[in-house]
Design a protein around this motif. Structure first.
Motif, short mmCIF file in Angstrom:
data_model
loop_
_atom_site.label_atom_id
_atom_site.label_comp_id
_atom_site.label_asym_id
_atom_site.label_seq_id
_atom_site.Cartn_x
_atom_site.Cartn_y
_atom_site.Cartn_z
N THR A 138 -17.95 -19.75 -16.27
CA THR A 138 -17.70 -18.93 -17.46
C THR A 138 -17.44 -17.50 -17.03
OG1 THR A 138 -20.07 -18.54 -17.73
CG2 THR A 138 -19.10 -20.37 -18.99
N TYR A 139 -16.70 -16.77 -17.88
CA TYR A 139 -16.23 -15.45 -17.48
C TYR A 139 -16.32 -14.47 -18.63
CZ TYR A 139 -14.18 -18.54 -14.01
OH TYR A 139 -14.00 -19.49 -13.07
N SER A 140 -16.14 -13.20 -18.28
CA SER A 140 -16.00 -12.13 -19.27
C SER A 140 -14.90 -11.19 -18.79
CB SER A 140 -17.32 -11.38 -19.46
OG SER A 140 -17.74 -10.78 -18.24
N PHE A 141 -14.38 -10.38 -19.70
CA PHE A 141 -13.33 -9.42 -19.38
C PHE A 141 -13.91 -8.07 -19.01
CE2 PHE A 141 -9.98 -11.73 -21.97
CZ PHE A 141 -9.13 -11.92 -20.90
N ILE A 142 -13.17 -7.33 -18.20
CA ILE A 142 -13.47 -5.92 -17.97
C ILE A 142 -12.15 -5.21 -17.70
CG2 ILE A 142 -13.88 -6.22 -15.47
CD1 ILE A 142 -16.00 -3.96 -15.76
N PHE A 143 -11.98 -4.05 -18.32
CA PHE A 143 -10.78 -3.22 -18.14
C PHE A 143 -11.15 -2.14 -17.13
CE2 PHE A 143 -7.25 -0.77 -20.55
CZ PHE A 143 -6.27 -1.43 -19.83
N VAL A 144 -10.64 -2.26 -15.92
CA VAL A 144 -11.07 -1.41 -14.81
C VAL A 144 -10.06 -0.29 -14.57
CG1 VAL A 144 -11.81 -1.36 -12.41
CG2 VAL A 144 -12.11 -3.44 -13.76
N PRO A 145 -10.49 0.98 -14.51
CA PRO A 145 -9.57 2.06 -14.14
C PRO A 145 -9.49 2.20 -12.62
CG PRO A 145 -11.68 2.99 -14.77
CD PRO A 145 -11.82 1.49 -14.89
N PHE A 146 -8.33 1.95 -12.06
CA PHE A 146 -8.11 2.18 -10.63
C PHE A 146 -7.32 3.47 -10.48
CE2 PHE A 146 -8.61 -2.47 -10.75
CZ PHE A 146 -9.55 -2.63 -9.75
N LEU A 147 -7.84 4.37 -9.65
CA LEU A 147 -7.18 5.65 -9.40
C LEU A 147 -6.41 5.56 -8.09
CD1 LEU A 147 -6.75 8.56 -10.39
CD2 LEU A 147 -8.72 9.23 -9.01
N LEU A 148 -5.10 5.71 -8.17
CA LEU A 148 -4.24 5.64 -7.00
C LEU A 148 -3.76 7.05 -6.65
CD1 LEU A 148 -4.34 2.69 -7.97
CD2 LEU A 148 -1.92 2.48 -7.42
N GLY A 149 -3.89 7.42 -5.40
CA GLY A 149 -3.49 8.75 -4.97
C GLY A 149 -2.43 8.70 -3.89
N PHE A 150 -1.74 9.83 -3.74
CA PHE A 150 -0.61 9.87 -2.81
C PHE A 150 -0.35 11.32 -2.42
CE2 PHE A 150 3.98 10.90 -3.17
CZ PHE A 150 4.39 10.44 -1.93
N ARG A 151 -0.07 11.54 -1.14
CA ARG A 151 0.29 12.88 -0.66
C ARG A 151 1.29 12.74 0.49
NH1 ARG A 151 -0.91 17.30 2.73
NH2 ARG A 151 -1.35 19.25 1.56
N GLN A 152 2.42 13.44 0.37
CA GLN A 152 3.44 13.37 1.43
C GLN A 152 4.19 14.69 1.49
OE1 GLN A 152 6.06 9.97 1.28
NE2 GLN A 152 7.61 10.94 2.57
N ALA A 153 4.27 15.26 2.69
CA ALA A 153 5.04 16.48 2.93
C ALA A 153 6.36 16.09 3.60
CB ALA A 153 4.27 17.45 3.80
N VAL A 154 7.46 16.69 3.14
CA VAL A 154 8.79 16.36 3.66
C VAL A 154 9.46 17.64 4.13
CG1 VAL A 154 11.01 15.30 3.13
CG2 VAL A 154 8.95 14.46 2.01
N GLN A 155 9.95 17.63 5.37
CA GLN A 155 10.63 18.81 5.89
C GLN A 155 11.94 18.47 6.60
OE1 GLN A 155 7.63 20.30 8.63
NE2 GLN A 155 8.71 19.41 10.37
N GLY A 156 12.15 17.19 6.95
CA GLY A 156 13.32 16.83 7.73
C GLY A 156 14.46 16.23 6.94
N MET A 157 14.27 16.01 5.62
CA MET A 157 15.33 15.46 4.79
C MET A 157 15.04 15.79 3.33
SD MET A 157 14.31 11.41 5.16
CE MET A 157 15.71 10.85 4.18
N HIS A 158 15.95 15.42 2.46
CA HIS A 158 15.73 15.67 1.04
C HIS A 158 14.52 14.86 0.58
CE1 HIS A 158 16.43 15.81 -3.30
NE2 HIS A 158 17.21 16.85 -3.07
N PRO A 159 13.62 15.45 -0.22
CA PRO A 159 12.37 14.75 -0.57
C PRO A 159 12.56 13.45 -1.34
CG PRO A 159 12.64 16.77 -1.86
CD PRO A 159 13.67 16.81 -0.79
#
Length: 397
Positions: free
Chosen positions: A219-240
């Motif tokens: 047997t089961y139950s529901f849960i609505f889980v907030p997942f936080l996704l992060g991202f960081r990228q620096a670009v200097q050699g081409m168009h971002p």
């Protein structure tokens, strides 16, 4: 039967607002926006986008992707232990509060959460928030968690490709030769809420088979889980834009690979650990290879002999309304060749009522942009450019 499902669905949705990560995500997005504006004002005396930009990016695409993944989760009966949700949330909050946006990839947060959950099972840890008995001895629950890890990695890749390349932040730095160059930084967080099943509840599903473990007898139950996704990228050699999209595609296909590897973990439980390690190592390799590629390329945003490189465009400014883009080179203003800020001012003042600009787009093709000018427009055209140190205080034209 349907009343039970509706009741559990609404109860699971309400649990979203009990999760501290839901509120931490807004604080982190606001912090990123304020930090970006402070840095842009320090280097250009004006910000490219307002401080609410990161907050506006937090939910829209994340909700759409999260709902799509929820359909898959419900259809495939993806069951995860409560321990996994607690551990993943703890790692996410810790890394977020430490400012480690790059490490908010699900490869790290959910991957570490999975490893900690496995340890809590095999070490027999018993905590005040949950008990070791919540998982039991059936390790077949972990393939479904690996499938969730793959789906979230694919979601990260999609968000990077579709959203991460928008609104990048221009910055100035010194090259090894002491010359001023420009770079673009994308630092973003997205909240991806997703419906998952928890063991123990009032719902029963009369279907047996992968990916849930002994579905028909549980047997089961529901849960609505907030997942936080992060991202960081620096670009200097081409168009971002192409640079960030290329990394996003790699992360997306890594997620698909990990999702399919859950099938192997169903038959060989230890393969779940292998999938987690592959996700962490490959995600780190994608970041490292991108940085190495950047170092081997010539600087993209530098002072040009044939005109003025556009490092940034202020929203709602005359430059924005003329559809001038980051990476384009302004060669002429009102038929006068320009190479620096002073020449640009003089050319704009030649015709105080109208402005015609000749630019080279990112493909090296010539195009023209023009519009009427109003009082004050010539003074704040809305272009961020690369300046020498002595002119940096007036870098926003």
């Amino acid at each position: 039967m349907w009343q039970d499902w509706l009741f559990e669905f609404l109860k699971g949705f309400g649990k979203l607002f009990l999760h501290p990560l839901f509120y931490v995500s807004f604080l982190l997005a606001a912090y990123l926006g304020v930090s970006r504006v402070k840095m842009e004002r320090k280097e250009f005396t004006i910000r490219a986008k307002n401080a609410f930009y990161e907050l506006r990016q937090l939910l829209p695409m994340g909700i759409i992707i999260g709902l799509c993944m929820s359909v898959l989760s419900i259809g495939l009966v993806l069951v995860v232990p409560m321990e996994l949700i607690i551990y993943t949330g703890a790692f996410t909050i810790l890394l977020g509060l430490l400012g480690k946006t790059r490490l908010l990839s699900p490869a790290y947060t959910l991957g570490l959460g999975l490893l900690a959950t496995m340890a809590s099972l095999y070490m027999g840890w018993d905590f005040f928030l949950f008990s070791k008995g919540a998982i039991g001895e059936d390790t077949y629950i972990f393939p479904t968690a690996v499938a969730v890890l793959g789906l979230l990695l694919a979601a990260e890749g999609l968000l990077m490709e579709k959203n991460g390349s928008k609104g990048t932040s221009p910055r100035l730095k010194k090259s090894s030769r002491g010359q001023s160059i420009g770079i673009h930084l994308s630092e973003r967080v997205w909240l991806v809420p997703m419906f998952l099943f928890l063991p123990k509840g009032i719902l029963s599903i009369p279907i047996e088979g992968w990916p849930a473990f002994t579905v028909g007898d549980e047997t089961y139950s529901f849960i609505f889980v907030p997942f936080l996704l992060g991202f960081r990228q620096a670009v200097q050699g081409m168009h971002p834009t192409p640079a960030i999209k290329a990394v996003g595609r790699k992360v997306f296909w890594l997620g698909i690979l990990i999702a399919f590897s859950a099938a192997a973990a169903y038959f060989i439980p230890l393969a779940a650990i292998g999938s987690i390690l592959v996700a962490i190592i490959c995600r780190e390799w994608i970041t490292a290879s991108q940085k190495a590629k950047e170092k081997n390329k010539a600087f993209y945003f530098t002072k040009k002999n044939n005109g003025i490189m556009i490092l940034g465009v202020v929203p709602e400014s005359p430059a924005d309304k003329m559809d001038l883009k980051v990476g384009e080179v302004i060669t002429k203003v009102n038929s006068i060749s320009v190479h620096d800020e002073i020449q640009l001012y003089r050319a704009l003042q030649k015709n105080s009522a109208h402005c015609k600009i000749e630019v080279l787009d990112i493909n090296g093709e010539v195009r023209f942009a023009q519009r009427a000018l109003y009082e004050g427009d010539y003074h704040k055209l809305g272009i961020l450019m690369i300046q020498d140190d002595k002119a940096r205080d007036d870098a926003a034209v």
